[in-house]
Design a protein around this motif. Structure first.
Motif: not given
Length: 294
Positions: A250, A254, A256
């Motif tokens: 995840e 994103r 990140e």
């Protein structure tokens, strides 16, 4: 096999750090990168005492006159493979070629190299000035004298080399690291412990002990009977998924990516990235000094 002249291919963090270290120990070092601006930036990162001892070039002709090439280009199989294919046009038949890949197959990469028996993995860890471990990974055809030459080279620059006799994905260190990461993220995802808590378990418990004792030494000190009985009920309950951990995927999706993007599992905005890096390096330096400094 005597190694005197070393060409480092790739002038990123690992590449310029290698050049710095080899030059410090008296080796004749050339740092190659296909972009001049990357070389110019790398030169500013190298310790002043070594900076002018190193030659800097964008010319692949430099690979034609050396004893060892250590490749540090982007961690992409196709780009490394293409680089070795081009390298074959310049390199001597008896030059050792090593890769600093973190886990790509040494066997598959060796297929692009003329005389694959002189090809080997030479995996360093970041920050290379403080992390002593280097993994030396043989492919199925690597000659023993090539492996010994790289092992002795690592010793000569005060590294702690470990010979990995068989090419497996991730070698030894990253397989251990990802096994820990898989269980850590499984516990966080299940709400058993927070992300801060799981990091504290490692920093103040396991990691602190593992800085002095390896996992098998730890078993010996703890008692093999104790670990045998714990294994009997815990092994069946451990995370054994073959998927990328959910929370890791995840964050990746994103964008990140951690300190480099100022957000990962933690927030590094507003200068916290530099502060966190500084704190990490200071702690590693203290640990290094306490355990290994003469």
């Amino acid at each position: 096999m005597e190694i005197k002249k070393i060409v480092i291919a790739g002038a990123g963090t690992m590449g310029y750090s290698m050049a710095d270290i080899f030059a410090k120990y008296g080796y004749d070092v050339v740092l190659y990168n296909h972009r001049q601006e990357t070389l110019d930036k790398a030169k500013t990162k190298i310790a002043e005492a070594q900076r002018e001892k190193i030659a800097y070039t964008t010319d692949m002709q430099a690979f034609g006159d050396c004893d060892l090439i250590v490749e540090n280009i982007i961690e992409d199989f196709d780009k490394k493979f293409a680089f070795y294919q081009e390298l074959n046009n310049y390199v001597k038949d008896n030059t050792i070629i090593a890769t600093n890949t973190s886990g790509l197959s040494i066997n598959k990469l060796s297929e692009a190299v003329s005389h694959p028996e002189r090809f080997i993995g030479f995996h360093w860890f970041n920050p290379p000035t403080l992390i002593l471990l280097t993994e030396i990974i043989k492919n199925d055809h690597t000659r023993d004298d090539v492996a010994k030459a790289i092992y002795d080279l690592a010793l000569s620059i005060d590294k702690k080399p470990v010979l990995v006799n068989k090419d497996v994905l991730g070698f030894a260190a990253n397989r251990l690291q990802l096994a820990v990461v898989r269980e850590a993220l499984s516990l966080v995802d299940a709400g058993v412990v927070s992300k801060e808590g799981i990091d504290d378990v490692m920093k103040y418990g396991l990691g602190f002990r593992w800085a002095c004792l390896g996992p098998l030494e730890t078993l010996d000190f703890g008692g093999l009977d104790t670990f045998y009985h714990v294994s009997s009920y815990l092994m069946p309950d451990l995370e054994d998924s073959h998927e990328i951990p959910k929370e890791l995927a995840e964050h990746y999706e994103r964008g990140e990516l951690g300190v480099k993007t100022k957000k990962g599992f933690y927030d590094y905005a507003d200068g916290k990235d530099k502060a966190a890096t500084k704190a990490r390096d200071e702690k590693l330096q203290k640990l290094f000094d306490a355990l290994y400094k003469d």
